[in-house]
Scaffold this motif. Structure first.
Motif, mmCIF file in Angstrom:
data_model
loop_
_atom_site.group_PDB
_atom_site.id
_atom_site.type_symbol
_atom_site.label_atom_id
_atom_site.label_comp_id
_atom_site.label_asym_id
_atom_site.label_seq_id
_atom_site.Cartn_x
_atom_site.Cartn_y
_atom_site.Cartn_z
ATOM 1 N N TYR A 36 0.841 -1.199 0.000
ATOM 2 C CA TYR A 36 0.000 0.000 0.000
ATOM 3 C C TYR A 36 0.880 1.254 0.000
ATOM 4 O O TYR A 36 0.571 2.235 -0.675
ATOM 5 N N GLY A 37 1.966 1.204 0.765
ATOM 6 C CA GLY A 37 2.863 2.363 0.841
ATOM 7 C C GLY A 37 3.449 2.708 -0.518
ATOM 8 O O GLY A 37 3.480 3.877 -0.914
ATOM 9 N N ILE A 38 3.898 1.702 -1.233
ATOM 10 C CA ILE A 38 4.438 1.944 -2.582
ATOM 11 C C ILE A 38 3.358 2.593 -3.447
ATOM 12 O O ILE A 38 3.577 3.602 -4.107
ATOM 13 N N ALA A 39 2.190 1.980 -3.411
ATOM 14 C CA ALA A 39 1.099 2.469 -4.263
ATOM 15 C C ALA A 39 0.735 3.907 -3.893
ATOM 16 O O ALA A 39 0.633 4.781 -4.759
ATOM 17 N N LEU A 40 0.578 4.152 -2.605
ATOM 18 C CA LEU A 40 0.136 5.488 -2.185
ATOM 19 C C LEU A 40 1.174 6.541 -2.546
ATOM 20 O O LEU A 40 0.827 7.643 -2.968
ATOM 21 N N ARG A 41 2.427 6.189 -2.400
ATOM 22 C CA ARG A 41 3.455 7.197 -2.659
ATOM 23 C C ARG A 41 3.589 7.487 -4.141
ATOM 24 O O ARG A 41 4.168 8.485 -4.523
ATOM 25 N N ILE A 42 3.074 6.627 -4.947
ATOM 26 C CA ILE A 42 3.114 6.898 -6.388
ATOM 27 C C ILE A 42 1.789 7.503 -6.865
ATOM 28 O O ILE A 42 1.788 8.482 -7.585
ATOM 29 N N VAL A 43 0.692 6.937 -6.434
ATOM 30 C CA VAL A 43 -0.596 7.430 -6.967
ATOM 31 C C VAL A 43 -1.225 8.516 -6.096
ATOM 32 O O VAL A 43 -2.085 9.247 -6.552
ATOM 33 N N ARG A 44 -0.818 8.614 -4.834
ATOM 34 C CA ARG A 44 -1.180 9.687 -3.906
ATOM 35 C C ARG A 44 -2.597 9.598 -3.348
ATOM 36 O O ARG A 44 -2.866 10.158 -2.313
ATOM 37 N N ARG A 45 -3.503 8.956 -4.022
ATOM 38 C CA ARG A 45 -4.883 8.941 -3.540
ATOM 39 C C ARG A 45 -5.185 7.605 -2.875
ATOM 40 O O ARG A 45 -4.915 6.548 -3.449
ATOM 41 N N HIS A 46 -5.778 7.697 -1.697
ATOM 42 C CA HIS A 46 -6.023 6.464 -0.936
ATOM 43 C C HIS A 46 -6.836 5.449 -1.721
ATOM 44 O O HIS A 46 -6.492 4.266 -1.779
ATOM 45 N N GLU A 47 -7.919 5.904 -2.322
ATOM 46 C CA GLU A 47 -8.800 4.908 -2.947
ATOM 47 C C GLU A 47 -8.110 4.234 -4.133
ATOM 48 O O GLU A 47 -8.348 3.070 -4.417
ATOM 49 N N VAL A 48 -7.247 4.989 -4.829
ATOM 50 C CA VAL A 48 -6.523 4.387 -5.948
ATOM 51 C C VAL A 48 -5.441 3.448 -5.416
ATOM 52 O O VAL A 48 -5.246 2.340 -5.923
ATOM 53 N N ALA A 49 -4.746 3.896 -4.362
ATOM 54 C CA ALA A 49 -3.712 3.042 -3.760
ATOM 55 C C ALA A 49 -4.339 1.742 -3.248
ATOM 56 O O ALA A 49 -3.753 0.662 -3.368
ATOM 57 N N ASP A 50 -5.521 1.850 -2.696
ATOM 58 C CA ASP A 50 -6.232 0.666 -2.210
ATOM 59 C C ASP A 50 -6.521 -0.287 -3.376
ATOM 60 O O ASP A 50 -6.299 -1.498 -3.278
ATOM 61 N N ASP A 51 -6.994 0.268 -4.472
ATOM 62 C CA ASP A 51 -7.249 -0.567 -5.660
ATOM 63 C C ASP A 51 -5.973 -1.227 -6.145
ATOM 64 O O ASP A 51 -5.956 -2.422 -6.459
ATOM 65 N N VAL A 52 -4.917 -0.424 -6.220
ATOM 66 C CA VAL A 52 -3.651 -0.948 -6.728
ATOM 67 C C VAL A 52 -3.144 -2.060 -5.812
ATOM 68 O O VAL A 52 -2.692 -3.120 -6.276
ATOM 69 N N ALA A 53 -3.227 -1.836 -4.500
ATOM 70 C CA ALA A 53 -2.727 -2.840 -3.551
ATOM 71 C C ALA A 53 -3.524 -4.137 -3.699
ATOM 72 O O ALA A 53 -2.948 -5.236 -3.740
ATOM 73 N N GLN A 54 -4.841 -4.019 -3.787
ATOM 74 C CA GLN A 54 -5.656 -5.233 -3.961
ATOM 75 C C GLN A 54 -5.295 -5.948 -5.249
ATOM 76 O O GLN A 54 -5.127 -7.173 -5.282
ATOM 77 N N GLU A 55 -5.211 -5.165 -6.296
ATOM 78 C CA GLU A 55 -4.909 -5.741 -7.603
ATOM 79 C C GLU A 55 -3.543 -6.435 -7.588
ATOM 80 O O GLU A 55 -3.369 -7.524 -8.155
ATOM 81 N N ALA A 56 -2.588 -5.820 -6.911
ATOM 82 C CA ALA A 56 -1.241 -6.402 -6.854
ATOM 83 C C ALA A 56 -1.288 -7.767 -6.179
ATOM 84 O O ALA A 56 -0.696 -8.742 -6.671
ATOM 85 N N PHE A 57 -2.002 -7.858 -5.070
ATOM 86 C CA PHE A 57 -2.071 -9.154 -4.380
ATOM 87 C C PHE A 57 -2.856 -10.175 -5.204
ATOM 88 O O PHE A 57 -2.521 -11.364 -5.227
ATOM 89 N N MET A 58 -3.910 -9.714 -5.858
ATOM 90 C CA MET A 58 -4.677 -10.635 -6.702
ATOM 91 C C MET A 58 -3.773 -11.219 -7.800
ATOM 92 O O MET A 58 -3.795 -12.426 -8.073
ATOM 93 N N ARG A 59 -3.005 -10.351 -8.398
ATOM 94 C CA ARG A 59 -2.146 -10.813 -9.492
ATOM 95 C C ARG A 59 -1.051 -11.739 -8.969
ATOM 96 O O ARG A 59 -0.707 -12.730 -9.604
ATOM 97 N N ALA A 60 -0.512 -11.369 -7.830
ATOM 98 C CA ALA A 60 0.519 -12.233 -7.246
ATOM 99 C C ALA A 60 -0.076 -13.612 -6.968
ATOM 100 O O ALA A 60 0.550 -14.640 -7.223
ATOM 101 N N HIS A 61 -1.287 -13.627 -6.442
ATOM 102 C CA HIS A 61 -1.933 -14.903 -6.138
ATOM 103 C C HIS A 61 -2.124 -15.718 -7.401
ATOM 104 O O HIS A 61 -1.871 -16.926 -7.417
ATOM 105 N N GLN A 62 -2.568 -15.076 -8.445
ATOM 106 C CA GLN A 62 -2.777 -15.802 -9.708
ATOM 107 C C GLN A 62 -1.465 -16.356 -10.257
ATOM 108 O O GLN A 62 -1.449 -17.391 -10.927
#
Lengths: 194, 349
Positions: A36-62
């Protein structure tokens, strides 16, 4: 149940690969702040960072079946998250409005009242200065400072030259330094442990 | 001394300059206080940036792992996220077994007048309807036009060529929740992570709505039974009311009150039992991450882990308990840090 709670990362990942969602949940728990920290520091917006973090874990899982369990998970998930975040800031829907007010996750350290005020101010100024960086500079700065990637790794992640990494990073740091100038005495003292 | 080297200080700080450049900057810094100070300021900025706290809504990290897990769960499991259905069924069966002899002594018409348990009528619609409104309960769909989608299109070649792990991830079919959808969920934070799970409200509402219906025949039952079972009647009525309440409670909160109380009363007489208790508390804390007892569950997990180590002196138990304790203390919402610190102190060899 006890097996799921094994602390070793490779074991958890192996169990997750075998279908244990609880094991993967534990992996998420361990790495969520980083991702989440990586995402937030790049995209700056919580809701986008939240999406990115979820998506990252989903992709890692796949992609777990392709992951070499002898390697550390952190850099891998970090790279996935930073790529997703960078693709976001490159995209047309990347919005540049200021961050909404949030709740600091850690309280201000208990120093003198003046220090605390100055520190809070400095933090706000730095947050704003980071937010005001051009997205490309911010991405380079985030990958270097928070992910500790080498210039070569940043260049590869962003598909730019090492010279461009160097110049963007230097410009980003100079902008941040300029914004923080009034507080740098305090920051230097704190960095020195005083 | 030569010209100032400020434009190279950033790379110098990162040890990313070539040998010759580095030597040049070194030499310059020895004789130029201005550049040396500039370097110190860049380092201070770097340290300040690293020390920036993450700005997240309260409770975000407590709920996030569960959200990811639920996003990965097949739909058939997601319907049961608040506890397996058999817990409710088993609780109802136990209550029925206890009460049946008494109920059988009631006059037949009294039994007929008892409304069917709301649970029987509402079970499926209650959980199913609620599950359908849970943000992550929809089936995944392709992430068209999303961050993920763009990464698929724009980043594939680069990722495949230069970053094998990331490439592996990006090559995978984007079956996760689309970014657009999850963004919609995140627009209202309370729906996504801060509020208690919405599904727990639904059965309650439905039961509440059904309550007048269920209790309407009650006066008639009382009047008729009064003549034939005057002594038994108040007790039987209480039992029937208790039956309904227990069934409703088992239906809507199978993984909450009772489970918490049972866990509280468990004691360990061996390391293995302490581990089992610890794992049960962990599971509770995970599943009720946004609930009012999650904090106590996390503390109990640490304490049970410490107890496992005390009894078995297995280093792994200690390592786990220490890690769990540290993680707890790092939580912004930790309510009982002193208890956990005490448990950690007890882990000292």
């Amino acid at each position: 149940m006890h097996a799921v709670a094994e602390p070793t990362e490779a074991r958890l990942l192996a169990e997750a690969r075998d279908g244990s969602l609880l094991a993967f949940e534990e992996i998420v728990r361990r790495y969520q702040r980083r991702v989440y920290g990586i995402a937030l520091r790049i995209v700056r917006r919580h809701e986008v960072a939240d999406d990115v973090a979820q998506e990252a874990f989903m992709r890692a899982h796949q992609a777990l079946s392709t992951f070499d369990l002898t390697r550390p998970f952190g850099p891998w998930i970090g790279r996935i998250a930073s790529n997703l975040a960078i693709n976001h800031v490159r995209g047309p829907q990347a919005r540049e409005e200021p961050l909404p007010e949030g709740h600091a996750e850690t309280p201000a350290p208990g120093r003198g009242a003046l220090d605390a005020v100055l520190e809070r101010e400095a933090r706000e100024v730095l947050e704003q200065a980071l937010a005001d960086l051009p997205a490309e500079q911010r991405a380079v700065f985030a990958l270097r400072t928070f992910e500790e990637l080498s210039y070569r790794e940043i260049a590869e992640s962003l598909d730019i030259s090492i010279g461009t990494v160097m110049s963007r990073l230097s410009r980003a740091r100079e902008r941040l330094r300029g914004a923080l100038t009034p507080y740098l005495g305090l920051a230097t003292r704190r960095a020195e442990g005083g | 001394m030569g010209p100032h080297v400020t434009e190279r200080l950033s790379a110098y700080m990162d040890a990313e300059l070539g040998e010759a450049d580095r030597a040049q900057v070194d030499a310059h810094l020895r004789g130029c206080p201005a550049c040396a100070r500039h370097l110190e300021e860049l380092r201070a900025v770097e340290a300040a940036a690293r020390a920036l706290p993450l700005q997240v809504p309260a409770g975000y990290f407590a709920a996030f792992p569960g959200r990811v897990r639920r996003g990965l769960e097949p739909a058939r499991f997601r319907r049961r996220r608040y506890g397996p259905a058999w817990i409710g069924a088993a609780a109802a069966a136990v209550v029925l077994a206890l009460l049946t002899p008494r109920l059988l002594r009631e006059p037949p018409r009294s039994d007929l007048a008892v409304p069917p348990p709301p649970a029987a009528a509402k079970k499926d619609s209650g959980f199913g309807g609620a599950a359908a409104r849970v943000p992550h309960a929809e089936p995944p769909r392709p992430a068209v036009g999303t961050v993920g989608g763009r990464l698929e299109e724009e980043g594939r070649e680069r990722a495949q060529a230069k970053s094998p792990p990331a490439a592996a991830a990006t090559r995978a079919t984007p079956a996760g929740p689309s970014l657009e959808r999850s963004r919609n969920a995140a627009v209202a934070p309370s729906a996504g992570y801060a509020a208690p799970p919405p599904a727990t409200d639904e059965p309650q509402k439905e039961h509440a709505a059904g309550a007048p219906q269920a209790s309407a025949p009650q006066p008639r039952m009382e009047a008729e039974s009064a003549a034939t079972a005057r002594d038994e009647e108040p007790k039987a009525r209480r039992d029937k009311a208790a039956l309904g309440a227990l069934q409703r409670r088992a239906e809507r909160a199978p993984a909450s009150d009772d489970r918490f109380q049972r866990l509280l009363h468990r004691t360990a007489s061996s390391a293995a039992e302490a581990r089992a208790i610890r794992d049960a508390w962990r599971a509770f804390a995970r599943e009720e991450a946004t609930g009012p007892r999650a904090d106590e569950a996390r503390v109990q997990a640490v304490e049970a882990g410490a107890e496992a180590w005390r009894r078995g002196k297995d280093d792994q138990d200690r390592t786990e308990a220490q890690r769990e304790g540290r993680e707890y203390l790092a939580r912004p919402d930790a309510l009982q840090p002193d208890r956990v610190r005490a448990a950690l102190r007890a882990l000292s060899p």
